[in-house]
Motif scaffolding. Structure first.
Motif, short mmCIF file in Angstrom:
data_model
loop_
_atom_site.label_atom_id
_atom_site.label_comp_id
_atom_site.label_asym_id
_atom_site.label_seq_id
_atom_site.Cartn_x
_atom_site.Cartn_y
_atom_site.Cartn_z
N LYS A 52 0.70 -1.13 0.02
CA LYS A 52 -0.07 0.17 -0.01
C LYS A 52 0.88 1.29 -0.07
O LYS A 52 0.61 2.19 -0.69
N GLN A 53 2.02 1.26 0.79
CA GLN A 53 3.03 2.55 0.58
C GLN A 53 3.47 2.56 -0.63
O GLN A 53 3.59 3.71 -0.78
N ILE A 54 4.03 1.62 -1.23
CA ILE A 54 4.35 1.68 -2.71
C ILE A 54 3.51 2.42 -3.65
O ILE A 54 3.70 3.06 -4.46
N LEU A 55 2.44 1.72 -3.46
CA LEU A 55 1.36 1.96 -4.41
C LEU A 55 1.10 3.66 -4.40
O LEU A 55 1.13 4.27 -5.28
N SER A 56 0.92 4.05 -3.18
CA SER A 56 0.54 5.49 -2.80
C SER A 56 1.83 6.25 -3.25
O SER A 56 1.59 7.48 -3.80
N SER A 57 2.89 5.70 -3.17
CA SER A 57 4.18 6.58 -3.41
C SER A 57 4.31 6.91 -4.88
O SER A 57 5.02 7.51 -5.34
N LEU A 58 3.56 5.74 -5.66
CA LEU A 58 3.80 5.70 -7.09
C LEU A 58 2.44 6.40 -7.72
O LEU A 58 2.60 6.38 -9.02
N LYS A 59 1.86 7.30 -6.88
CA LYS A 59 0.40 7.75 -7.35
C LYS A 59 -0.31 6.81 -8.01
O LYS A 59 -0.98 7.41 -8.67
N ILE A 60 -0.25 5.73 -7.34
CA ILE A 60 -1.34 4.82 -7.81
C ILE A 60 -2.69 4.77 -6.80
O ILE A 60 -2.27 4.57 -5.47
N ARG A 61 -3.86 5.13 -7.15
CA ARG A 61 -4.86 5.23 -6.17
C ARG A 61 -5.35 4.14 -5.56
O ARG A 61 -5.67 3.13 -6.13
N ASN A 62 -5.25 3.89 -4.12
CA ASN A 62 -5.60 2.67 -3.60
C ASN A 62 -6.54 3.12 -2.14
O ASN A 62 -6.16 3.91 -1.54
N ILE A 63 -7.42 2.36 -2.01
CA ILE A 63 -8.36 2.56 -0.80
C ILE A 63 -8.75 1.46 -0.15
O ILE A 63 -9.09 0.25 -0.91
N GLU A 64 -8.81 1.73 1.16
CA GLU A 64 -9.68 0.81 2.09
C GLU A 64 -10.37 1.54 2.97
O GLU A 64 -10.36 2.65 3.26
N LYS A 65 -11.88 0.86 3.12
CA LYS A 65 -12.79 1.87 3.93
C LYS A 65 -13.03 0.77 5.13
O LYS A 65 -13.71 -0.01 4.94
N ASN A 66 -13.18 1.42 6.36
CA ASN A 66 -13.66 0.83 7.72
C ASN A 66 -15.09 0.40 7.48
O ASN A 66 -15.87 1.20 7.10
N GLY A 67 -15.36 -0.89 7.71
CA GLY A 67 -16.85 -1.29 7.89
C GLY A 67 -17.22 -2.11 6.31
O GLY A 67 -18.29 -2.53 6.21
N TYR A 68 -16.39 -2.02 5.48
CA TYR A 68 -16.69 -2.42 4.05
C TYR A 68 -15.30 -3.12 3.66
O TYR A 68 -14.40 -3.16 3.74
N GLU A 69 -15.82 -4.29 2.51
CA GLU A 69 -14.84 -4.86 1.82
C GLU A 69 -14.36 -4.20 0.67
O GLU A 69 -14.98 -3.45 -0.14
N ALA A 70 -13.20 -4.92 -0.05
CA ALA A 70 -12.93 -4.39 -1.27
C ALA A 70 -13.87 -4.67 -2.25
O ALA A 70 -13.87 -3.71 -3.15
N ASP A 71 -14.70 -5.59 -2.17
CA ASP A 71 -15.86 -5.65 -3.27
C ASP A 71 -16.72 -4.69 -3.08
O ASP A 71 -17.22 -4.19 -4.02
N ASP A 72 -17.05 -3.99 -1.95
CA ASP A 72 -17.92 -2.90 -1.82
C ASP A 72 -17.30 -1.63 -2.22
O ASP A 72 -17.78 -0.75 -3.19
N ILE A 73 -16.14 -1.47 -2.12
CA ILE A 73 -15.22 -0.36 -2.98
C ILE A 73 -15.45 -0.40 -4.54
O ILE A 73 -15.68 0.46 -5.19
N ILE A 74 -15.20 -1.66 -4.71
CA ILE A 74 -15.24 -1.91 -6.13
C ILE A 74 -16.40 -1.65 -6.71
O ILE A 74 -16.49 -0.99 -7.83
N ALA A 75 -17.66 -2.07 -6.24
CA ALA A 75 -19.12 -1.84 -6.52
C ALA A 75 -19.36 -0.27 -6.59
O ALA A 75 -19.82 0.22 -7.37
N LYS A 76 -18.58 0.55 -5.47
CA LYS A 76 -18.71 2.07 -5.76
C LYS A 76 -17.93 2.55 -6.81
O LYS A 76 -18.61 3.56 -7.36
N LEU A 77 -16.91 1.92 -7.25
CA LEU A 77 -16.32 2.67 -8.43
C LEU A 77 -17.09 2.32 -9.73
O LEU A 77 -17.30 3.18 -10.64
N CYS A 78 -17.71 1.14 -9.58
CA CYS A 78 -18.60 0.81 -11.00
C CYS A 78 -19.78 1.51 -10.93
O CYS A 78 -20.19 1.94 -12.04
#
Length: 296
Positions: free
Chosen positions: A96-122
């Protein structure tokens, strides 16, 4: 050129990377003996996906460490999954640190799974072509004319999309949630309606479209099936809520500009992390990608 958004299930890719190199008995370490297997293969796979599918935009989603609303509904949710070793989580944080330092947007959100975040993007990018990289079956519900998933069959990858989904699964993508509500999901540790198998579930969904319509027409279906649906009604509707991906939450900095692949940059922080952990392959691949993007 039309925009294409590549969405990576970062948690899945990290797990896959960790186990793939560990199973091969190849140990990659930095000069201090710190294991970097997971990190190296994660970024190797990431750059391969970018080079193969040529997206214009990129986003990586991660599961949060905290429990989700699904655990609150059902305390045995995913309870069958074993806890990973500390090395996995340390490397995951480094990814995650390397992704952010490369300016690649990455997110985790308390209370939700990666699947939900992907659904949000869609949901936010309904009109952009989207390609998801994940093995999670829950994400199949997101497939539509603009959304496809990279899947693996044995040693080969293929694109699962709106055109070929029913041939593979016997139902439509929008019925995935109802299907899981009926048959359950062992990977998420919840059972379905006992006595109703995949073939019966598919048959009923093809005839009645969704779980609600099945219950509205119990008098018209086979009595032995109807009795099972009546007996397990509470479980079925609980399962449907658990299986349904949600997107009614806010995410910061997910505008197109933040996801543009051309944002990738070898910052001083990225260089420091790469050198600290002897991750030169990441630097080489990043430099190649940056040069390629500059030509476009």
């Amino acid at each position: 050129m039309n925009n294409k958004l590549l969405i990576i299930d970062g948690t899945y890719l990290a797990y896959r990377s960790y186990f793939a190199l560990n199973k091969s008995n190849i140990m990659l370490t930095d000069e201090n003996g710190f294991s970097t297997n997971e990190v190296v293969l994660f970024f190797k796979s990431l750059f391969n996906l970018i080079n193969e599918h040529r997206p214009t935009h990129l986003f990586v989603a991660f599961d949060a460490k905290e429990k989700t609303f699904r655990h609150q509904m059902y305390d045995m949710y995913k309870a069958n999954r074993s806890k990973m070793e500390p090395s996995f989580y340390f490397q995951l944080d480094l990814i995650k640190q390397i992704l952010s330092s490369l300016k690649i947007r990455n997110i985790e959100k308390n209370g939700y799974e990666a699947d939900d975040i992907i659904a949000k993007l869609c949901f936010e990018y309904k009109n952009i072509n989207k390609l998801i990289f994940s093995a999670d079956q829950d994400l199949n519900q997101l497939i539509d004319e603009k959304t496809s998933i990279i899947k693996k069959n044995k040693d080969e990858y293929f694109i699962l999309d709106n055109a070929n989904f029913k041939t593979s699964y016997g139902i439509e993508p929008y019925q995935v949630v109802d299907y899981k509500a009926i048959i359950g999901d062992s990977s998420d540790n919840f059972s379905g309606i006992k006595g109703i198998g995949p073939k019966t579930a598919s048959k009923l969904l093809n005839e009645y479209q969704n779980l609600e319509n099945i219950y509205a027409n119990l008098e018209d279906i086979k009595s032995t099936w109807a009795s099972k649906f009546i007996e397990y009604k509470d479980f079925a509707f609980r399962n449907k809520v658990i299986a349904q991906l949600v997107f009614d939450f806010h995410l910061d900095d997910i505008k197109e500009d933040f996801l543009d692949l051309k944002n990738i940059f070898l910052s001083s922080e990225a260089t420091f992390l790469i050198e600290k952990y002897s991750l030169n392959s990441i630097k080489i691949n990043a430099e190649k990608l940056i040069k390629k993007l500059a030509k476009n």
